[in-house]
Design a protein around this motif. Structure first.
Motif, PDB file in Angstrom:
ATOM      1  N   THR A 177      -8.308   1.281   5.177  1.00 44.11           N
ATOM      2  CA  THR A 177      -8.781   1.474   4.154  1.00 44.11           C
ATOM      3  C   THR A 177      -9.586   2.526   4.053  1.00 44.11           C
ATOM      4  O   THR A 177     -10.520   2.868   5.034  1.00 44.11           O
ATOM      5  CB  THR A 177      -9.414  -0.027   3.530  1.00 44.11           C
ATOM      6  OG1 THR A 177     -10.299  -0.215   4.470  1.00 44.11           O
ATOM      7  CG2 THR A 177      -8.521  -1.091   3.545  1.00 44.11           C
ATOM      8  N   TYR A 220      -4.422   4.077  -3.467  1.00 51.14           N
ATOM      9  CA  TYR A 220      -3.898   3.690  -2.130  1.00 51.14           C
ATOM     10  C   TYR A 220      -2.776   2.647  -2.179  1.00 51.14           C
ATOM     11  O   TYR A 220      -2.240   2.302  -1.161  1.00 51.14           O
ATOM     12  CB  TYR A 220      -4.942   3.336  -1.264  1.00 51.14           C
ATOM     13  CG  TYR A 220      -6.105   4.390  -1.050  1.00 51.14           C
ATOM     14  CD1 TYR A 220      -5.900   5.545  -0.608  1.00 51.14           C
ATOM     15  CD2 TYR A 220      -7.432   4.332  -1.728  1.00 51.14           C
ATOM     16  CE1 TYR A 220      -6.560   6.565  -0.455  1.00 51.14           C
ATOM     17  CE2 TYR A 220      -8.436   5.242  -1.583  1.00 51.14           C
ATOM     18  CZ  TYR A 220      -7.867   6.577  -1.027  1.00 51.14           C
ATOM     19  OH  TYR A 220      -8.747   7.401  -1.054  1.00 51.14           O
ATOM     20  N   PHE A 221      -2.464   2.132  -3.566  1.00 53.15           N
ATOM     21  CA  PHE A 221      -1.389   1.132  -3.611  1.00 53.15           C
ATOM     22  C   PHE A 221      -0.103   1.794  -4.231  1.00 53.15           C
ATOM     23  O   PHE A 221      -0.247   2.848  -4.889  1.00 53.15           O
ATOM     24  CB  PHE A 221      -2.000   0.149  -4.786  1.00 53.15           C
ATOM     25  CG  PHE A 221      -3.188  -0.561  -4.221  1.00 53.15           C
ATOM     26  CD1 PHE A 221      -3.782  -0.676  -3.066  1.00 53.15           C
ATOM     27  CD2 PHE A 221      -3.865  -1.126  -5.170  1.00 53.15           C
ATOM     28  CE1 PHE A 221      -4.867  -1.059  -2.562  1.00 53.15           C
ATOM     29  CE2 PHE A 221      -5.024  -2.045  -4.716  1.00 53.15           C
ATOM     30  CZ  PHE A 221      -5.460  -1.907  -3.416  1.00 53.15           C
ATOM     31  N   TYR A 281       0.996  -1.195  -0.008  1.00 52.89           N
ATOM     32  CA  TYR A 281       0.098  -0.020   0.030  1.00 52.89           C
ATOM     33  C   TYR A 281       0.742   1.255   0.070  1.00 52.89           C
ATOM     34  O   TYR A 281       2.056   1.037   0.607  1.00 52.89           O
ATOM     35  CB  TYR A 281      -0.916  -0.215   1.145  1.00 52.89           C
ATOM     36  CG  TYR A 281      -2.269  -0.701   0.896  1.00 52.89           C
ATOM     37  CD1 TYR A 281      -2.141  -2.000   0.617  1.00 52.89           C
ATOM     38  CD2 TYR A 281      -3.386  -0.243   1.184  1.00 52.89           C
ATOM     39  CE1 TYR A 281      -3.444  -2.633   0.556  1.00 52.89           C
ATOM     40  CE2 TYR A 281      -4.440  -1.078   1.147  1.00 52.89           C
ATOM     41  CZ  TYR A 281      -4.439  -2.155   0.824  1.00 52.89           C
ATOM     42  OH  TYR A 281      -5.779  -2.910   0.510  1.00 52.89           O
TER      43      TYR A 281
END
Lengths: 269, 192
Positions: free
Chosen positions: A68, A216-217, A25
């Motif tokens: 998340t 988000y990665f 992430y």
């Protein structure tokens, strides 16, 4: 603020103990989300946060849900939905059935938006929408289909801007401060936990929607997920991303052609 | 994650602004010199319209290359970057920028606090932040974090701001050494 080393320690703990893999992430995002949780839940020290995560599986659920990002809205970026309505759905309508995958659907607002588009195009009954997320609790909210009534003014405006011509409130019934969306929409949805990091392809789709998840990665993980999507799409299938996401720099880009101005690509071979 | 420990050698300037900040930018940007070792990032509160023309407007006023930030883009020197509407920006350890669509902060996305705070720890003394005119309380917490990490910061002179609230909050709470009129800001940035 939590130190970088401590972020690595927590990420390793969570992977070893629970199998959730956050190692690829975005580091900056993890740091911000973990620092936010640390402040929200008023931990006196990093060691206390670590202890809680290691020894309280119930808290782990909260950790995953807060790390998340679960911010979403119905008909987000109306021009995107207008393009789906006018350009993509007529093409999908030529198939005998339509399989759609919403990857990282969170609480489902965009899944319900899609179902409304399909319904208005007369395609809902021959469609199945697979809605997946890493987080079983947000999926449960999506399955129930109850959203805050306070958001309906914005959603209704978005709906109209996306080419909607009906009375938006005809899709839900209001109850106190929540509205419940019509069961006819939910009927064609299948909800299932799926982790884009560790779970594989599970079907072949005509359209994959994955919006504001890849940001988000890190780059490597983004590319792995693009390959997973590629494996899950038949020829001429569509891939729809968030308004600031692109296939352009990925290893699959040669086989994808952007459709119009929106972030929608079609697989060419 | 070894690559994460390599930090970018560039200096970074982040300019945060809200109501009344555009006139300042339009005055300052045309007078800036090209500086190959400085990346400039602009974070302003604005409406999310489908065809965002702010980047074009700013680009028409400066010789320096202006572009909207893309997710995971590596910052280059001699470039002015604009935070896209409706996303926070976060700074990675490897010189890249990530976009983030999480909760609004101070009713804002992008939030100036989020950008300043995220950059503060990564860039430390290589970071300079300037807070412009605005009616919001965004930015002040972020500047405090920049200060704590030995970064530099400056504030628009509230008496020159169309909306003095935001820079005035920073002056009251952080007692900055550098309070700048828009004219003085030009020399300050060209000296970085």
């Amino acid at each position: 603020m939590i130190e970088d080393e401590n972020i690595d320690i927590l990420v390793n703990d969570v992977f070893e103990l629970y199998g959730y893999d956050f190692t690829e992430y975005s580091k900056a995002s993890l740091k911000r989300r973990i620092s936010r949780l640390y402040t929200l839940d008023k931990f006196p020290s990093f060691a206390e946060l670590r202890y809680k995560i290691k020894n309280d599986p119930g808290y782990l659920k909260r950790f995953v849900e807060e790390i998340t990002v679960n911010v979403t809205e119905m008909f987000r970026d109306p021009s995107f939905y207008l393009a789906l309505r006018n350009e993509i759905l007529p093409k999908l309508g030529t198939y005998p059935y339509i399989r759609i995958w919403h990857a990282g659907c969170s609480t489902g607002e965009e899944v319900y938006s899609m179902a409304i588009l399909l319904k208005e195009a007369g395609l809902l009954s021959k469609s199945i929408i697979y809605a997946t997320d890493i987080n079983p609790d947000v999926l449960e909210k999506a399955r129930v289909g109850i959203f805050p009534i306070a958001n309906m003014k914005l959603y209704s405006e978005n709906y109209i801007a996306s080419g909607g011509r009906l009375d938006f409130s005809s899709y839900y019934s209001a109850n106190y401060d929540g509205v419940k969306f019509d069961e006819s929409l939910t009927k064609q949805m299948v909800f299932s936990a799926h982790n884009l990091v560790s779970d594989g392809s599970f079907n072949e789709f005509h359209l994959i929607v994955c919006r504001n998840v890849l940001i988000y990665f890190d780059k490597q993980l983004q590319d792995k997920v693009f390959q997973l999507f590629d494996k899950s799409m038949g020829k001429l299938a569509y891939l729809a991303l968030g308004s600031k996401e692109t296939v352009k720099f990925s290893s699959i880009h040669l086989h994808y052609k952007q459709v119009g101005k929106e972030k929608i690509w079609r697989k060419t071979e | 994650m070894a690559q994460d420990r390599i930090t970018a050698p560039l200096k970074l300037l982040i300019i945060g602004g809200s109501a009344g900040s555009l006139t300042v930018l339009l005055k300052v940007l045309p007078a800036l010199n090209y500086n190959v070792s400085l990346s400039i990032v602009i974070v302003v509160h604005r409406k999310n319209t489908p065809d965002s023309t702010l980047a074009d407007l700013l680009a028409s006023r400066t010789k320096i290359h202006v572009k909207e930030i893309e997710d995971k883009e590596s910052l280059l020197g001699g470039t002015i970057y604009l935070a896209p509407p409706d996303y926070h920006i976060l700074f990675e350890n490897n010189g890249a920028v990530s976009l983030d669509f999480s909760e609004k902060v101070n009713f804002s996305r992008p939030s100036i606090d989020v950008a300043f705070e995220s950059a503060a720890e990564v860039y430390k003394e290589r970071l300079t932040c300037i807070l412009l005119s605005g009616a919001s309380s965004d930015g002040v917490k972020g500047l405090a974090e920049v200060k704590r990490n030995n970064g530099n910061f400056a504030v628009q002179d509230p008496s020159t701001a169309q909306a003095p609230y935001m820079p005035q909050q920073a002056v009251n709470k952080l007692h900055p050494n550098t309070v700048l009129t828009p004219e003085a800001m030009i020399g300050f940035i060209n000296g970085l």
